[in-house]
Design a protein around this motif. Structure first.
Motif, PDB file in Angstrom:
ATOM      1  N   GLY A  26      14.346   8.702  -2.272  1.00 57.73           N
ATOM      2  CA  GLY A  26      13.137   8.604  -1.441  1.00 57.73           C
ATOM      3  C   GLY A  26      13.454   8.682   0.044  1.00 57.73           C
ATOM      4  N   THR A  27      12.918   7.730   0.764  1.00 58.21           N
ATOM      5  CA  THR A  27      13.104   7.713   2.216  1.00 58.21           C
ATOM      6  C   THR A  27      14.576   7.625   2.590  1.00 58.21           C
ATOM      7  OG1 THR A  27      10.936   6.814   2.688  1.00 58.21           O
ATOM      8  CG2 THR A  27      12.658   6.273   4.254  1.00 58.21           C
ATOM      9  N   VAL A  53      22.982   4.832   0.278  1.00 55.49           N
ATOM     10  CA  VAL A  53      22.011   4.284   1.240  1.00 55.49           C
ATOM     11  C   VAL A  53      20.797   3.736   0.493  1.00 55.49           C
ATOM     12  CG1 VAL A  53      20.676   4.798   3.324  1.00 55.49           C
ATOM     13  CG2 VAL A  53      22.760   6.099   2.843  1.00 55.49           C
ATOM     14  N   SER A  54      20.470   2.487   0.761  1.00 56.36           N
ATOM     15  CA  SER A  54      19.318   1.880   0.091  1.00 56.36           C
ATOM     16  C   SER A  54      18.820   0.690   0.889  1.00 56.36           C
ATOM     17  CB  SER A  54      19.734   1.412  -1.316  1.00 56.36           C
ATOM     18  OG  SER A  54      18.727   0.609  -1.886  1.00 56.36           O
ATOM     19  N   GLN A  55      17.564   0.733   1.285  1.00 60.41           N
ATOM     20  CA  GLN A  55      16.980  -0.390   2.009  1.00 60.41           C
ATOM     21  C   GLN A  55      17.165  -1.675   1.217  1.00 60.41           C
ATOM     22  OE1 GLN A  55      14.667  -3.506   2.832  1.00 60.41           O
ATOM     23  NE2 GLN A  55      13.764  -2.290   1.193  1.00 60.41           N
ATOM     24  N   SER A  56      16.716  -1.660  -0.025  1.00 56.83           N
ATOM     25  CA  SER A  56      16.699  -2.882  -0.837  1.00 56.83           C
ATOM     26  C   SER A  56      18.081  -3.227  -1.382  1.00 56.83           C
ATOM     27  CB  SER A  56      15.758  -2.690  -2.027  1.00 56.83           C
ATOM     28  OG  SER A  56      16.231  -1.624  -2.836  1.00 56.83           O
ATOM     29  N   GLY A  57      18.909  -2.217  -1.576  1.00 59.11           N
ATOM     30  CA  GLY A  57      20.189  -2.444  -2.251  1.00 59.11           C
ATOM     31  C   GLY A  57      20.014  -2.741  -3.725  1.00 59.11           C
ATOM     32  N   THR A  83      18.082  -0.445  -5.810  1.00 61.17           N
ATOM     33  CA  THR A  83      17.586   0.755  -6.492  1.00 61.17           C
ATOM     34  C   THR A  83      18.586   1.150  -7.588  1.00 61.17           C
ATOM     35  OG1 THR A  83      16.413   1.450  -4.532  1.00 61.17           O
ATOM     36  CG2 THR A  83      16.941   3.167  -6.113  1.00 61.17           C
ATOM     37  N   VAL A 112       5.123  -1.135   1.157  1.00 61.66           N
ATOM     38  CA  VAL A 112       5.843  -0.323   0.155  1.00 61.66           C
ATOM     39  C   VAL A 112       6.400   0.941   0.814  1.00 61.66           C
ATOM     40  CG1 VAL A 112       5.487   1.119  -1.891  1.00 61.66           C
ATOM     41  CG2 VAL A 112       4.718  -1.260  -1.880  1.00 61.66           C
ATOM     42  N   ALA A 113       5.645   1.504   1.733  1.00 65.80           N
ATOM     43  CA  ALA A 113       6.128   2.698   2.436  1.00 65.80           C
ATOM     44  C   ALA A 113       7.186   2.275   3.451  1.00 65.80           C
ATOM     45  CB  ALA A 113       4.963   3.383   3.141  1.00 65.80           C
ATOM     46  N   ALA A 114       8.358   2.854   3.326  1.00 66.82           N
ATOM     47  CA  ALA A 114       9.437   2.519   4.252  1.00 66.82           C
ATOM     48  C   ALA A 114       9.109   3.060   5.638  1.00 66.82           C
ATOM     49  CB  ALA A 114      10.734   3.138   3.749  1.00 66.82           C
ATOM     50  N   LEU A 146       6.526  12.762   2.761  1.00 63.24           N
ATOM     51  CA  LEU A 146       6.570  11.691   1.747  1.00 63.24           C
ATOM     52  C   LEU A 146       5.623  10.561   2.137  1.00 63.24           C
ATOM     53  CD1 LEU A 146       7.768  10.360  -0.799  1.00 63.24           C
ATOM     54  CD2 LEU A 146       9.603   9.463   0.631  1.00 63.24           C
ATOM     55  N   LYS A 147       5.631  10.200   3.428  1.00 64.35           N
ATOM     56  CA  LYS A 147       4.754   9.108   3.880  1.00 64.35           C
ATOM     57  C   LYS A 147       3.308   9.463   3.578  1.00 64.35           C
ATOM     58  CE  LYS A 147       6.865   6.558   4.186  1.00 64.35           C
ATOM     59  NZ  LYS A 147       8.275   6.406   4.130  1.00 64.35           N
ATOM     60  N   GLU A 202       2.492   9.431  -0.300  1.00 61.94           N
ATOM     61  CA  GLU A 202       2.482   8.143  -0.999  1.00 61.94           C
ATOM     62  C   GLU A 202       1.335   7.246  -0.553  1.00 61.94           C
ATOM     63  OE1 GLU A 202       6.292   6.181   1.371  1.00 61.94           O
ATOM     64  OE2 GLU A 202       5.891   5.478  -0.626  1.00 61.94           O
ATOM     65  N   VAL A 256      12.876   0.147  -6.717  1.00 55.98           N
ATOM     66  CA  VAL A 256      12.769   0.667  -8.079  1.00 55.98           C
ATOM     67  C   VAL A 256      14.042   0.273  -8.832  1.00 55.98           C
ATOM     68  CG1 VAL A 256      12.311   2.706  -9.472  1.00 55.98           C
ATOM     69  CG2 VAL A 256      11.306   2.506  -7.212  1.00 55.98           C
TER      70      VAL A 256
HETATM   71  O1  M6R Z   1      15.301   0.451  -1.471  1.00 55.92           O
HETATM   72  P1  M6R Z   1      15.646   1.909  -1.400  1.00 55.92           P
HETATM   73  O2  M6R Z   1      15.871   2.368   0.000  1.00 55.92           O
HETATM   74  O3  M6R Z   1      16.787   2.281  -2.287  1.00 55.92           O
HETATM   75  O4  M6R Z   1      14.374   2.657  -1.949  1.00 55.92           O
HETATM   76  C1  M6R Z   1      14.399   4.029  -2.161  1.00 55.92           C
HETATM   77  C2  M6R Z   1      13.006   4.573  -2.374  1.00 55.92           C
HETATM   78  O5  M6R Z   1      12.450   4.030  -3.532  1.00 55.92           O
HETATM   79  C3  M6R Z   1      12.090   4.285  -1.186  1.00 55.92           C
HETATM   80  O6  M6R Z   1      12.628   4.768   0.002  1.00 55.92           O
HETATM   81  C4  M6R Z   1      10.719   4.929  -1.399  1.00 55.92           C
HETATM   82  O7  M6R Z   1      10.845   6.315  -1.382  1.00 55.92           O
HETATM   83  C5  M6R Z   1       9.742   4.458  -0.308  1.00 55.92           C
HETATM   84  N1  M6R Z   1       8.565   3.890  -0.916  1.00 55.92           N
HETATM   85  C6  M6R Z   1       9.252   5.529   0.553  1.00 55.92           C
HETATM   86  O8  M6R Z   1       8.369   5.064   1.513  1.00 55.92           O
END
Ligand code: M6R
Length: 587
Positions: free
Chosen positions: A285-286, A330-334, A336, A382-384, A463-464, A467, A584
């Protein structure tokens, strides 16, 4: 994704569970439920829709309970598929996917079980009930051995009315121990601000919680000592004067960029950089889009080949990686699942793995040799948004450091330190796109086009928009439009063009002209104000100029705002887009 909260203690459990479920809402869900120990059985209430639907349960008595927010994977979103699932002496909530759930279900049905939901999770509670002979942990261990896939489980057993039993494999689960009470949660936000000691279960571990404390067991049911984590110190984000977290989080972008720039490269990272001959970026994703932007910068600055892979493809491909390959996961949440699996595969193949994440101690960090943190703060929408800009800041400064390590000295690091101030100015440009939303809301589809770094930003802008507004939209390389896709463009197809690199601006304008000539209205996001005056341009916003390699960190800001305002114009909740989850944690 699904969320879990469990509580056992001296207080009434229902208000604690409901509060936890409210805090877990941001993860995305379609139904919710709670179970409380009641006499020799359980009080259970489940609802499709929002956690508010459960509010009348706040006064239900009981000091031990479990709660769940469900994001449907197996079986439609409905009350019958919502958790907790009950069988015999057990009530259970589950995060993850039981990959052999269908086979297990068939086996159980053939021997007389009658299921009351379509979920894979129900197979777990039915199996557990079958295997139980008075020792819950022993039955849980045997159950876990039969399961393929991922799970975080919190379980009540009527024979042990004060206790909660837990198990974890590949889905996060945290145990909290306070004064006379214990928690089990899938996400630190559910315990943020709570007093106590917190421990993250590792894969294969079990736990037994009571008001007097918690014991964690390894896969052989031997008690294990755990390292304390600081989850309770986290804060629960508040909206303040904002209507939505997304808009608030956009305002936090300058700060996120500033904090996430790499200011110091320690020896282990230097060594790793020295050995690097090629880079693979794996993400979804992002985060994948920040990888696309980083590729341009790393290749231009460090002259090292970079491939960017969607993590779900990487993990089932046959990636060529090994010594000399640096994999940036790379993962915001770590959390995924696909990114974690890709990182593990890369490591198995001999690559060095660096996790880039926003969440301390997230599962991804356990799959990596080193972790680099972005400091965007908790992201609830939810949207990064701010996490993307933070990833760019980190990855761009990584590119500069990598190049320095290769002896390339003439580098635009000062352009990076200016980004936070420029991002503040870019935020002011957001009002300019507010009026665009009316023109987008009824569009048949939308295109975002650009070249180089602008193409990377176009992917994220698209993507923004999709979604949040649910409009079909595509991010496209400007020069590629004429090779087929131009057939889709007419007067009902707004085209957003990105233009931040003077050297190739005229080339992108060729594509703009081709779209304009087919009747499309063109909306320009540019750092080159002279192009805003071109006859092909219907409307424009001007963002501050920076080194074109780094421009996505600024040009994406009005695109995030465009998605936000279009979502509002369409009557959608920008913080909770339909069908989507914040992180996810399943395949
Ligand atoms: O936590 P993550 O960065 O691994 O998540 C990856 C994607 O699920 C996340 O960036 C998703 O695409 C966002 N909802 C986009 O806004």
């Amino acid at each position: 994704m699904c969320g879990i909260i469990g509580y056992t203690g001296r207080r009434q459990a229902a208000p604690v569970l409901l509060d936890g479920l409210k805090r877990l809402e941001y993860r995305g869900y379609d139904s919710a439920g709670i179970a409380l120990v009641r006499g020799t059985g359980f009080f259970v209430r489940k609802k499709k829709g929002r956690v508010e639907e459960l509010s009348e349960t706040a006064s239900e008595r009981g000091t031990v309970g479990i709660g769940h927010t469900r994001w449907a994977t197996h079986g439609e979103p409905s009350e019958r598929n919502a958790h907790p699932h009950v069988c015999g002496k057990f009530a259970l909530v589950h995060n993850g996917i039981v990959e052999n759930g269908f086979r297990l279900r068939k086996e159980l049905e053939e021997t007389g079980e009658i299921f009351s939901s379509d979920t894979d999770s129900e197979t777990v509670v039915r199996l557990l009930n079958r295997l139980y002979d008075g020792d819950v942990l022993a039955a849980l261990k045997k159950t876990a051995e039969r399961l393929e896939g991922s799970y975080a489980l919190a379980i009540l057993c009527a024979d042990f009315p004060d206790e909660i039993f837990c198990a974890r494999r590949a889905s996060p689960l945290i145990v909290g121990v306070g004064a006379g009470e214990c928690y089990a949660v899938s996400d630190p936000v559910a315990v943020a601000g709570r007093e106590g000691k917190f421990y993250a279960l590792s894969d294969g571990e079990f736990a037994r919680l009571s008001p007097d404390g918690a014991t964690v067991y390894d896969r052989y049911l031997r008690p294990v000592a755990k390292e304390e984590k600081q989850y309770g110190r986290a804060e629960v984000p508040q909206l303040g004067a904002f209507r939505h977290f997304m808009r608030k989080e956009m305002e936090e972008i300058p700060d996120a960029i500033e904090k996430s720039l790499l200011k110091f490269i320690d020896e282990p990272l230097k060594n790793l950089m020295r050995r690097t001959k090629s880079v693979s970026i794996v993400a979804c994703g992002t985060a994948y889009h920040s990888g696309v932007a980083a590729k341009t910068a790393i290749e231009a600055l460090a002259r090292i080949p970079v491939e960017v892979c969607v993590a779900s493809e990487y993990r089932y491909g046959n990636p060529v990686s090994g010594e000399g390959t640096l994999v940036l996961a790379v993962s915001q949440s770590g959390e995924t699942a696909d990114t974690i699996a890709a990182a593990r595969l890369a490591k198995e193949r001999g690559a060095s793995v660096v996790a880039v994440t926003n969440v301390a101690d997230s599962t991804l960090t356990t799959a990596a040799d080193l972790t680099l943190y972005t400091y965007a703060g908790r992201e609830i929408g939810v949207a990064a948004t701010k996490s993307y800009n933070a990833q760019l800041a980190l990855l761009y400064s990584f590119a500069v450091a990598l190049a320095q390590g290769k002896g390339r000295e003439e580098l635009p690091y000062s352009a990076l330190t200016e980004l936070p101030a420029l991002a503040k100015r870019a935020l002011r440009a957001c009002d300019g796109v507010r009026s665009w939303a009316q023109r987008f809301q009824n569009a048949r589809s939308v295109f975002f086009i650009g070249r180089g770094s602008d193409y990377a930003a176009a992917l994220e802008g698209s993507l923004k928009l999709k979604e949040l507004s649910y409009l079909p939209s595509e991010g496209y390389a400007a020069g590629e439009l004429k090779h087929g896709t131009l057939a889709l463009i007419d007067r009902n197809t707004p085209v957003v063009a990105l233009l931040t690199n003077r050297e190739i601006a005229e080339k992108t304008m060729n594509a703009v002209h081709e779209a304009y000539a087919r009747g499309a209205r063109v909306f320009l996001v540019t750092s080159l104000p002279e192009y805003a005056l071109r006859k092909e341009v219907s409307a424009s916003v001007v963002v501050p100029e920076t080194d074109p390699l780094f421009s996505p960190a600024l040009s994406v800001i009005p695109l995030q705002a465009l998605a936000y305002y279009t979502a509002l114009a369409c009557g959608n909740d920008p913080d909770k887009p339909r069908n989507l989850a914040k992180s996810v944690t399943v395949e």
